[in-house]
Motif scaffolding. Structure first.
Motif: not given
Length: 169
Positions: A3, A103, A106-107
């Motif tokens: 993250d 963000p 998707r990550a």
């Protein structure tokens, strides 16, 4: 991917967009091409003058709708003697700013909205063209670095005052 906070995402996006602008201004098209994701979706929608902003972009109407393969064809043409729209080649300066970074879905993705002013001058033209653009990008963070996955470039003008769009937005 770990993250990342908003400041880290902004730094990643700002660095990518600044490097991209420099590569394009220096006509280093193959180096820029290496920054494109294989799943690239590169769109420049048509814009028409309407009372409501939401109605200015007719669905399915594009000045440019390219994949990575189409971009490769455009670069091949620019590298040949058959790019008539770019004889003489454009001298450009891209100024990118007003970044809004979120963000992605998707990550490994970053959603970026930016404003770009593209100055373009050719040959001995007295006056260059100024092309104002609002870009909606999705960047993908990969093991090979940051890649441009999606770009929707919204040209501010409804009537282009530049002779062609032989440059990348």
């Amino acid at each position: 991917m770990t993250d990342r906070n908003r400041a880290e995402l902004r730094d990643i996006a700002a660095d990518f967009l600044a490097r991209e602008a420099l590569l394009l201004d220096e006509r280093r098209f193959r180096d820029w091409y290496a920054l494109l994701d294989d799943q690239l979706d590169y769109l420049v929608p048509m814009r028409i003058a309407m009372r409501d902003y939401a109605d200015e972009f007719p669905q399915g109407a594009y000045r440019i709708s390219d994949s990575k393969a189409h971009i490769n064809i455009r670069i091949n043409r620019l590298e040949s003697d058959h790019a008539w729209a770019e004889v003489p080649p454009s001298r450009t300066l891209r100024v990118v700013g007003s970044l809004l970074v979120e963000p992605g879905e998707r990550a490994d993705e970053i959603a970026v909205i930016s404003a770009m002013i593209l100055y373009r001058q050719r040959g001995h033209d007295d006056v260059g063209d100024v092309i104002p653009v609002r870009r909606h990008d999705v960047l993908r963070i990969t093991d090979e670095g940051v890649k441009l996955l999606k770009r929707k470039a919204l040209i501010t003008e409804t009537v282009l005052h530049t002779p062609n769009l032989g440059v990348f937005l």
